[in-house]
Design an enzyme around this catalytic site. Structure first.
Site, PDB file in Angstrom:
ATOM      1  N   TYR A  80       7.029  16.081   1.523  1.00  0.00           N
ATOM      2  CA  TYR A  80       7.617  15.269   2.590  1.00  0.00           C
ATOM      3  C   TYR A  80       8.026  16.084   3.807  1.00  0.00           C
ATOM      4  CZ  TYR A  80       8.217  11.420  -0.768  1.00  0.00           C
ATOM      5  OH  TYR A  80       8.015  10.417  -1.678  1.00  0.00           O
TER       6      TYR A  80
ATOM      7  N   GLY B  90     -21.986   3.249   1.167  1.00  0.00           N
ATOM      8  CA  GLY B  90     -21.766   2.147   2.097  1.00  0.00           C
ATOM      9  C   GLY B  90     -21.901   0.761   1.485  1.00  0.00           C
TER      10      GLY B  90
ATOM     11  N   ASP C 135     -16.833   5.006  -2.008  1.00  0.00           N
ATOM     12  CA  ASP C 135     -18.187   4.895  -2.557  1.00  0.00           C
ATOM     13  C   ASP C 135     -19.231   4.847  -1.428  1.00  0.00           C
ATOM     14  OD1 ASP C 135     -20.339   4.379  -4.418  1.00  0.00           O
ATOM     15  OD2 ASP C 135     -18.842   3.549  -5.782  1.00  0.00           O
TER      16      ASP C 135
ATOM     17  N   LYS D   1       1.889  -1.709   4.608  1.00  0.00           N
ATOM     18  CA  LYS D   1       0.828  -1.086   3.811  1.00  0.00           C
ATOM     19  C   LYS D   1       0.976  -1.521   2.351  1.00  0.00           C
ATOM     20  CE  LYS D   1       0.515   3.349   2.396  1.00  0.00           C
ATOM     21  NZ  LYS D   1       0.039   3.188   1.011  1.00  0.00           N
ATOM     22  N   THR D   2      -0.139  -1.967   1.793  1.00  0.00           N
ATOM     23  CA  THR D   2      -0.109  -2.455   0.403  1.00  0.00           C
ATOM     24  C   THR D   2      -1.073  -1.656  -0.467  1.00  0.00           C
ATOM     25  OG1 THR D   2      -1.807  -4.089   0.995  1.00  0.00           O
ATOM     26  CG2 THR D   2       0.487  -4.826   1.033  1.00  0.00           C
ATOM     27  N   HIS D   3      -0.795  -1.715  -1.788  1.00  0.00           N
ATOM     28  CA  HIS D   3      -1.765  -1.309  -2.810  1.00  0.00           C
ATOM     29  C   HIS D   3      -1.907  -2.545  -3.686  1.00  0.00           C
ATOM     30  CE1 HIS D   3      -2.359   2.964  -2.177  1.00  0.00           C
ATOM     31  NE2 HIS D   3      -1.059   3.219  -2.160  1.00  0.00           N
TER      32      HIS D   3
ATOM     33  N   LYS E 245      -8.325   3.136  -0.088  1.00  0.00           N
ATOM     34  CA  LYS E 245      -9.000   4.449  -0.165  1.00  0.00           C
ATOM     35  C   LYS E 245     -10.426   4.314  -0.712  1.00  0.00           C
ATOM     36  CE  LYS E 245      -4.832   7.293  -0.416  1.00  0.00           C
ATOM     37  NZ  LYS E 245      -3.758   6.293  -0.613  1.00  0.00           N
TER      38      LYS E 245
HETATM   39  O1  S5P Z   1      -2.196  11.650   1.703  1.00  0.00           O
HETATM   40  C1  S5P Z   1      -1.676  10.571   1.452  1.00  0.00           C
HETATM   41  C2  S5P Z   1      -2.251   9.358   1.836  1.00  0.00           C
HETATM   42  C3  S5P Z   1      -1.592   8.161   1.579  1.00  0.00           C
HETATM   43  S1  S5P Z   1      -2.252   6.728   2.227  1.00  0.00           S
HETATM   44  N1  S5P Z   1      -0.474  10.525   0.828  1.00  0.00           N
HETATM   45  C4  S5P Z   1       0.176   9.358   0.528  1.00  0.00           C
HETATM   46  O2  S5P Z   1       1.280   9.415  -0.029  1.00  0.00           O
HETATM   47  N2  S5P Z   1      -0.385   8.145   0.881  1.00  0.00           N
HETATM   48  C5  S5P Z   1       0.271   6.854   0.543  1.00  0.00           C
HETATM   49  O3  S5P Z   1       1.537   6.794   1.192  1.00  0.00           O
HETATM   50  C6  S5P Z   1       0.542   6.643  -0.938  1.00  0.00           C
HETATM   51  O4  S5P Z   1      -0.536   5.955  -1.532  1.00  0.00           O
HETATM   52  C7  S5P Z   1       1.833   5.840  -0.951  1.00  0.00           C
HETATM   53  O5  S5P Z   1       1.551   4.462  -0.869  1.00  0.00           O
HETATM   54  C8  S5P Z   1       2.546   6.241   0.337  1.00  0.00           C
HETATM   55  C9  S5P Z   1       3.647   7.270   0.169  1.00  0.00           C
HETATM   56  O6  S5P Z   1       4.713   6.781  -0.582  1.00  0.00           O
HETATM   57  P1  S5P Z   1       6.137   7.517  -0.654  1.00  0.00           P
HETATM   58  O7  S5P Z   1       6.886   6.726  -1.669  1.00  0.00           O
HETATM   59  O8  S5P Z   1       5.904   8.932  -1.100  1.00  0.00           O
HETATM   60  O9  S5P Z   1       6.733   7.446   0.726  1.00  0.00           O
END
Ligand code: S5P
Length: 269
Positions: A221, A99, A97, A61-63, A94
């Site tokens: 978490y 379609g 906006d 998964k990337t940003h 994410k």
């Molecule tokens: O509700 C969410 C949805 C996503 S996609 N909560 C999140 O934390 N995320 C993503 O999951 C967030 O953008 C990040 O990339 C990852 C969580 O990162 P961590 O470091 O807390 O494990």
């Protein structure tokens, strides 16, 4: 050698999207349900991280927009290393906006449509966001899958139970929606999401960390074992791996816990 269809049971039989099957196959081969949230801002460090933990994760998964000095040539290194480790590329854009704008946002500077297999989208603007994103992939003759955010892991989010249900209504039966993002910090919420979503789509859950129950700036978490046991099919782990003193050992531990839960899960539903 275990077969994905045996381990995943109902999920394997019910999911229609080939990308879901690919994920289940890779995760079975490597015995891990860990999706690495590779939230680092330099491409060199991203490549190093993927190279070291690649064997213990099942998707990446990337940003892309947090990377400093983005350019396509450099990004190609990330794509290549992901492919080398058989990882599907999941851009956590994410989208939210209307379609037609989402369709355009699949292109632009990062050209997400050209390299991402999966993206995330919010349901907030209406159902058409799904078709907009799919049209973005179609523009470059590719096919991908969307994960709709049905729940979130962050404190104070506005995704109510009613919103979750509306999101599932949008996603269920859609050829473009492979699954949902659920709240990995709450097994109760995951159970509810699984009950409502049925067996035919994936649930992936961020908000997973073995060591702590609270993260920075409102992140919450839960444990990877509990998330998978409650019906999640993949744990999204970022800082629990890249922020640890020993990312490889951490990745192995998350892999082991997630896999153990899948194997023990009854009916795999
Ligand atoms: O509700 C969410 C949805 C996503 S996609 N909560 C999140 O934390 N995320 C993503 O999951 C967030 O953008 C990040 O990339 C990852 C969580 O990162 P961590 O470091 O807390 O494990």
């Amino acid at each position: 050698m275990m077969r994905a269809e045996d381990v995943w049971g109902a999920r394997w039989r019910s999911c229609a999207n080939p990308l879901s099957h690919k994920f289940m196959q890779v995760s079975t081969k490597k015995r891990t349900l860990v999706i690495l949230a590779a939230d680092l801002n330099s491409i060199d460090s991203l490549v190093d991280l993927i190279e070291s933990v690649g064997p213990y994760i099942s998707a990446l998964k990337t940003h892309v927009d947090i990377v400093d000095e983005f350019d396509h040539k450099k990004w190609e290194r990330v794509v290549k290393i992901a492919k080398k480790h058989d990882l599907l590329l999941f851009e956590d854009r994410k989208f939210a906006d209307i379609g037609k704008i989402s369709q355009k946002q699949m292109g632009g500077v990062y050209d997400i449509r050209a390299w991402a297999d999966f993206v995330t989208a919010h349901r907030i603007s209406g159902n058409d966001i799904v078709d907009g994103i799919a049209a973005g992939w179609a523009d470059v003759r590719r096919i991908g899958g969307i994960f709709l955010l049905a729940q979130m892991s962050s404190r104070g989010n506005l995704l109510t139970e009613q919103y979750t249900l509306e999101t599932i209504k949008t996603g269920i039966g859609s050829p473009h929606v492979v699954g949902y993002i659920g709240n990995g910090s709450s097994p109760e919420e995951i159970t509810l999401l699984r009950q409502k979503a049925g067996k035919s789509q994936l649930i992936w859950t961020p908000g997973v960390n073995i060591e702590t129950s609270e993260g920075d700036l409102g992140q919450r978490y839960g444990h990877p074992y509990d998330a998978i046991k409650a019906g999640s099919d993949g744990v999204i782990v970022g800082s629990g791996i890249y922020g640890s003193d020993d990312p490889v050992s951490s990745a192995k531990l998350y892999a082991k816990e997630s896999w153990r839960a899948l194997v023990e899960r009854e009916d795999n539903g």
